[in-house]
Structure formats: structure tokens, C-alpha cells
Design an enzyme around this catalytic site. Structure first.
Site, PDB file in Angstrom:
ATOM      1  N   HIS A 130      -5.145  52.374 -49.502  1.00  0.00           N
ATOM      2  CA  HIS A 130      -5.614  52.690 -48.153  1.00  0.00           C
ATOM      3  C   HIS A 130      -6.181  54.099 -48.039  1.00  0.00           C
ATOM      4  O   HIS A 130      -6.217  54.676 -46.957  1.00  0.00           O
ATOM      5  CB  HIS A 130      -4.484  52.464 -47.153  1.00  0.00           C
ATOM      6  CG  HIS A 130      -4.037  51.043 -47.143  1.00  0.00           C
ATOM      7  ND1 HIS A 130      -2.720  50.675 -47.190  1.00  0.00           N
ATOM      8  CD2 HIS A 130      -4.745  49.879 -47.128  1.00  0.00           C
ATOM      9  CE1 HIS A 130      -2.644  49.347 -47.190  1.00  0.00           C
ATOM     10  NE2 HIS A 130      -3.850  48.852 -47.166  1.00  0.00           N
ATOM     11  N   ASN A 157       0.418  53.860 -49.559  1.00  0.00           N
ATOM     12  CA  ASN A 157       0.626  55.110 -48.829  1.00  0.00           C
ATOM     13  C   ASN A 157      -0.592  56.020 -48.868  1.00  0.00           C
ATOM     14  O   ASN A 157      -1.369  55.994 -49.818  1.00  0.00           O
ATOM     15  CB  ASN A 157       1.841  55.844 -49.385  1.00  0.00           C
ATOM     16  CG  ASN A 157       3.107  55.031 -49.221  1.00  0.00           C
ATOM     17  OD1 ASN A 157       3.150  54.093 -48.426  1.00  0.00           O
ATOM     18  ND2 ASN A 157       4.127  55.384 -49.961  1.00  0.00           N
ATOM     19  N   ILE A 158      -0.706  56.855 -47.844  1.00  0.00           N
ATOM     20  CA  ILE A 158      -1.824  57.793 -47.723  1.00  0.00           C
ATOM     21  C   ILE A 158      -1.339  59.227 -47.880  1.00  0.00           C
ATOM     22  O   ILE A 158      -2.074  60.161 -47.608  1.00  0.00           O
ATOM     23  CB  ILE A 158      -2.549  57.604 -46.374  1.00  0.00           C
ATOM     24  CG1 ILE A 158      -1.593  57.775 -45.199  1.00  0.00           C
ATOM     25  CG2 ILE A 158      -3.231  56.243 -46.327  1.00  0.00           C
ATOM     26  CD1 ILE A 158      -2.248  57.738 -43.830  1.00  0.00           C
ATOM     27  N   ASP A 159      -0.108  59.410 -48.348  1.00  0.00           N
ATOM     28  CA  ASP A 159       0.542  60.720 -48.326  1.00  0.00           C
ATOM     29  C   ASP A 159       0.335  61.579 -49.577  1.00  0.00           C
ATOM     30  O   ASP A 159       0.704  62.750 -49.584  1.00  0.00           O
ATOM     31  CB  ASP A 159       2.036  60.576 -48.043  1.00  0.00           C
ATOM     32  CG  ASP A 159       2.760  59.663 -49.034  1.00  0.00           C
ATOM     33  OD1 ASP A 159       2.348  59.566 -50.211  1.00  0.00           O
ATOM     34  OD2 ASP A 159       3.759  59.056 -48.613  1.00  0.00           O
TER      35      ASP A 159
END
Length: 185
Positions: A92, A75-77
């Protein structure tokens, strides 16, 4: 030792749709798309930033932080960090900051785009290579869509680790599973 490997499914309860639910977004997260359609790419990233900026960690994120479980995430959150997790390998990358959106098409690792090298893959592989018989890889909301998702499972299995999958209802199930594992230790 427990290591968590998380994907988009952990953040669904936080209001973030998976790329499987939004293939039109995933289709625009290629380096070639960013280069050939920079304005459309920046608009897509701006939309992601808007959605994610409103999201808050759910109990699955908090449970991992509460138990101090190291996390490898697709996740990129940044919800793991917001929940308090101290050891997070973001495979990522992360989303650009607001002040970076105007040149988002020129950034690398914010996020890692399809077609870009992912510098944190080796860190994740090295982490999993340290696992031993009796350890647990807790896979939360991570499909087998990407090669790295398959590879991490295979490496953990080859090291003798037990693979525990939570693909549904992570915000409830993760804490329950961690309580069971920790009570057996």
C-alpha cells in the site's frame, strides 16, 4: 524459504493502532474522500505521519531483519526498513514525506488509497508464486480484511507452502517461531 506477510498487528507494539481500532481513519483513506475533502484528508494524513514518525521497530520487525526474511507488508509505516529489512514489498505504498503533506491529496502510492490501483500487488503475487512445498509463509498481524490478504495465503497454500499465523503478541512470538524454523533447516 520463508516469506513474511505482515499487517497492522506487527506494529501495534510500536504504538501504531490498527485501522480496525480506528475505523474513522480508514474511512478517510479513500480516493473519493481525498478529492472531495482535501483539507480534512491532509489533516488525517498529517496525523498518521505524526504518530508513525514517533514509532520505532519492535522485536518482530528486528527478528525479520536479523534473519533476512523477505517481507510483504500491508503497512505504510516503513518500520521494516528502519529495522534493517532489505527486501520489502510495501503493498500500500508509504506515507508522504513532511514536505509533501501540503499536496498529499494529489499523491498516488503515498499511500495507496482505497479506490486506487495498487502497483505492488503483482510484485507480491509473483513473490508468493515462487514458493514451493516445504516453504513457509509467516503471516504476522494480517487480518483477512482485504482481498490481497486472502489471496496471498491461498496462493502460498496452493504452492504447498506451510502457513504460520501470528496474530497476537508478535513482538515476542516472531523471533521464537523463526528460531524454531531455522533450527529445523
Amino acid at each position: 524459504m520463508i516469506v513474511a506477510f505482515t499487517g497492522a498487528g506487527i506494529s501495534k507494539a510500536s504504538g501504531i493502532q490498527t485501522f480496525m481500532e480506528t475505523p474513522e481513519v480508514r474511512d478517510q483513506l479513500y480516493r473519493s474522500f481525498a478529492l472531495n475533502h482535501p483539507d480534512q484528508y491532509k489533516e488525517t494524513v498529517r496525523g498518521l505521519v505524526d504518530v508513525i514518525s514517533k514509532a520505532k521497530p519492535n522485536d518482530a520487525h528486528r527478528a525479520l531483519a536479523d534473519y533476512n526474511i523477505p517481507v510483504i507488508t500491508m503497512n505504510i509505516d516503513r518500520l521494516h526498513e528502519q529495522a534493517g529489512s532489505e527486501t520489502v514489498i510495501a503493498l500500500h505504498g508509504v506515507l508522504p514525506e513532511m514536505e509533501e503533506l501540503e499536496y498529499a491529496d494529489q499523491l498516488f502510492n503515498k499511500p495507496v488509497l482505497y479506490g486506487d490501483p495498487a502497483p505492488n500487488y503483482q510484485k507480491a503475487i509473483n513473490r508468493i508464486l515462487k514458493m514451493e512445498t516445504g516453504d513457509t509463509l509467516l503471516v504476522i498481524g494480517a487480518s483477512r480484511y482485504t482481498q490481497i490478504a486472502v489471496q496471498l495465503r491461498e496462493i502460498a497454500y496452493s504452492k504447498g507452502a506451510r502457513i504460520v499465523e501470528v496474530q497476537e503478541n508478535a513482538e515476542v512470538e516472531v523471533r521464537k517461531i523463526l528460531e524454531k524454523i531455522m533450527n529445523k533447516s
